[in-house]
Design an enzyme around this catalytic site. Structure first.
Site, PDB file in Angstrom:
ATOM      1  N   ASP A 261       0.828  -1.208   0.000  1.00  0.00           N
ATOM      2  CA  ASP A 261       0.000   0.000   0.000  1.00  0.00           C
ATOM      3  C   ASP A 261       0.867   1.266   0.000  1.00  0.00           C
ATOM      4  O   ASP A 261       2.101   1.179  -0.001  1.00  0.00           O
ATOM      5  CB  ASP A 261      -0.940  -0.073   1.219  1.00  0.00           C
ATOM      6  CG  ASP A 261      -2.285   0.568   0.956  1.00  0.00           C
ATOM      7  OD1 ASP A 261      -2.398   1.368   0.012  1.00  0.00           O
ATOM      8  OD2 ASP A 261      -3.231   0.285   1.718  1.00  0.00           O
TER       9      ASP A 261
ATOM     10  N   ASP B 113     -10.073   3.571  -3.485  1.00  0.00           N
ATOM     11  CA  ASP B 113     -10.770   2.336  -3.099  1.00  0.00           C
ATOM     12  C   ASP B 113     -12.175   2.239  -3.702  1.00  0.00           C
ATOM     13  O   ASP B 113     -12.896   3.227  -3.791  1.00  0.00           O
ATOM     14  CB  ASP B 113     -10.892   2.262  -1.571  1.00  0.00           C
ATOM     15  CG  ASP B 113      -9.547   2.016  -0.923  1.00  0.00           C
ATOM     16  OD1 ASP B 113      -8.525   1.994  -1.632  1.00  0.00           O
ATOM     17  OD2 ASP B 113      -9.522   1.845   0.310  1.00  0.00           O
TER      18      ASP B 113
HETATM   19  C1  GLA Z   1      -6.030   1.298   1.482  1.00  0.00           C
HETATM   20  C2  GLA Z   1      -6.134   0.316   0.310  1.00  0.00           C
HETATM   21  C3  GLA Z   1      -7.250  -0.674   0.595  1.00  0.00           C
HETATM   22  C4  GLA Z   1      -6.958  -1.424   1.886  1.00  0.00           C
HETATM   23  C5  GLA Z   1      -6.775  -0.435   3.029  1.00  0.00           C
HETATM   24  C6  GLA Z   1      -6.268  -1.101   4.294  1.00  0.00           C
HETATM   25  O1  GLA Z   1      -7.173   2.089   1.572  1.00  0.00           O
HETATM   26  O2  GLA Z   1      -6.357   0.996  -0.887  1.00  0.00           O
HETATM   27  O3  GLA Z   1      -7.379  -1.592  -0.472  1.00  0.00           O
HETATM   28  O4  GLA Z   1      -5.814  -2.207   1.725  1.00  0.00           O
HETATM   29  O5  GLA Z   1      -5.846   0.584   2.703  1.00  0.00           O
HETATM   30  O6  GLA Z   1      -6.061  -0.204   5.344  1.00  0.00           O
END
Ligand code: GLA
Length: 396
Positions: A151, A206
């Site tokens: 990430d 997301d």
């Molecule tokens: C980010 C990523 C998500 C997930 C969260 C976890 O938002 O884009 O897919 O992995 O972190 O905290």
């Protein structure tokens, strides 16, 4: 040595050398990775019990037979670093440790994945990988990790291409083949530099479990996206995807409750035609038969997993009515007629939009109905329900 023999020997050497093996990494993720990830449904509520049950359900539900392979624990499995810098899994939630859990997942014929972050902290505030790349990669390999999602939280002034290249080098140094999933949200255009670094890269913020729309992370800071908003951002990225390196429009929300069955069928079809990684994000222990039938439809999955590895593209847009097409290895096309409107509409695909001459006869097969629709010439039309798709293959 004769020059010809020398040439042949150096060709063999080059073909076998780690450099040429590393360049495209064709053996790994040769088709879009398929699996399951904990985040969309469970967030931080992860444990070894959950992961064991999910691994069991992958087998008993038929998900494994349908092609799903990776069981990935997202954020919150880690709590701290010990005195020597080793990353420490939550001892309450993972009392048997990660090696034992990976062994269990492997014993089911599945592969095991973990999540970390290129910055100092993960998005949920757990320890990140920054400064520990080689130590973490060695640890992951020792545990038996097959897939790493990495990430981009808490990266402040870090440079994305070099941060991800560093972890790539660390993973390579372990000698273990590990699928590397870049979760940079598309900000630094990973499609321009991700090939040869990662096997997949997120193209957006997301996904949210809804049909359309978007929501800012914070005022002026964009965004989490509904399914169609993510879809629109994929337009123009098609040529960057291919075997070993895929655009990732984020994990599936199919079965999480925010969309209708028709909308989930559309979501799954569109991700399939995009050659997107198919990472289920629902509770597969308790899914309904309708959701099971969406996630395990062999013909739609075959479109996604077609060995040619071309990402489908939008070939026509007329307001709410769209046609998406993906060339398949046998010369046929997978086609989605997408109706974004709230009432049923007739949608037509023209052969010219598929790169076929208008006079060509072709066999049309409806993949969700599992039914041959007969021959067509020049065009094919179907009535498509509200917020729905019709998915066909068109085979000359
Ligand atoms: C980010 C990523 C998500 C997930 C969260 C976890 O938002 O884009 O897919 O992995 O972190 O905290």
């Amino acid at each position: 040595m004769k020059p010809r023999i020398l040439m042949i020997l150096s060709a063999i050497f080059l073909a076998l050398s780690p450099v040429s093996l590393g360049a495209d990494r064709p053996a790994i993720a040769a088709t879009p990775p398929m699996g399951w990830n904990s985040w969309n449904k469970f967030g931080c509520n992860v444990s070894e019990d959950l992961i064991r049950q999910i691994a069991d359900a992958m087998v008993t539900s038929g998900m494994k037979d349908a092609g799903y392979q990776y069981v990935v624990i997202d954020d919150c499995w880690q709590v701290e670093r010990d005195a020597t810098g080793n990353i420490v899994p939550d001892p309450k939630r993972f009392p048997s440790g990660m090696k034992a859990l990976a062994d269990y997942v492997h014993s089911k014929g599945l592969k095991f994945g973990l999540y970390s972050d290129a910055g100092t902290k993960t998005c949920a505030g757990r320890p990140g990988g920054r400064g520990y790349e080689f130590q973490d990669a060695r640890q992951y390999a020792a545990w038996g990790v097959d897939y790493l999602k990495y990430d981009w939280c808490s990266t402040t002034t870090q440079d994305a291409p070099s941060s991800y290249a560093l972890m790539r080098a660390a993973l390579d140094a372990t000698g273990r083949p590990i699928v590397f999933s870049l979760c940079e949200w598309g900000t630094a255009k990973p499609w321009l530099w991700g090939k040869g670094v990662g096997n997949l890269w997120r193209t957006t913020g997301d996904i949210q479990d809804r049909w359309e729309g978007k929501q800012e992370w914070s005022p002026g800071n964009c965004c989490n996206y509904g399914m169609l908003a993510i879809l629109d951002i994929q337009v123009g990225l098609e040529s960057y995807a291919g075997p070993g390196h895929w655009n990732d429009p984020d994990m599936l929300e199919v079965g999480n409750g925010g969309m209708s069955t028709d909308e989930y069928r559309a979501h799954f079809s569109l991700w399939s035609i995009l050659a997107a990684p198919l990472i289920a994000g629902n509770d597969i222990r308790t899914m309904t038969p309708e959701i099971h039938d969406i996630l395990t439809n062999k013909e739609v999955i075959a479109v996604n997993q077609d060995p040619l590895g071309m990402q489908g593209r939008r070939v026509r847009k007329d307001g709410d009515l769209e046609v998406w097409a993906k060339p398949l290895q046998d010369g046929s096309r997978a086609v989605i007629l997408l109706n974004r409107a709230t009432d049923a509409k007739e949608i037509t695909v023209s052969w010219l939009d598929l790169g076929y001459p208008a006079h060509l006869n072709a066999a049309v097969r409806d993949l969700w109905q599992g039914k041959e629709l007969g021959q067509a010439k020049g065009t094919f039309s179907a009535k498509v329900g509200p917020h729905s798709v019709v998915v066909v293959t068109i085979k000359p």
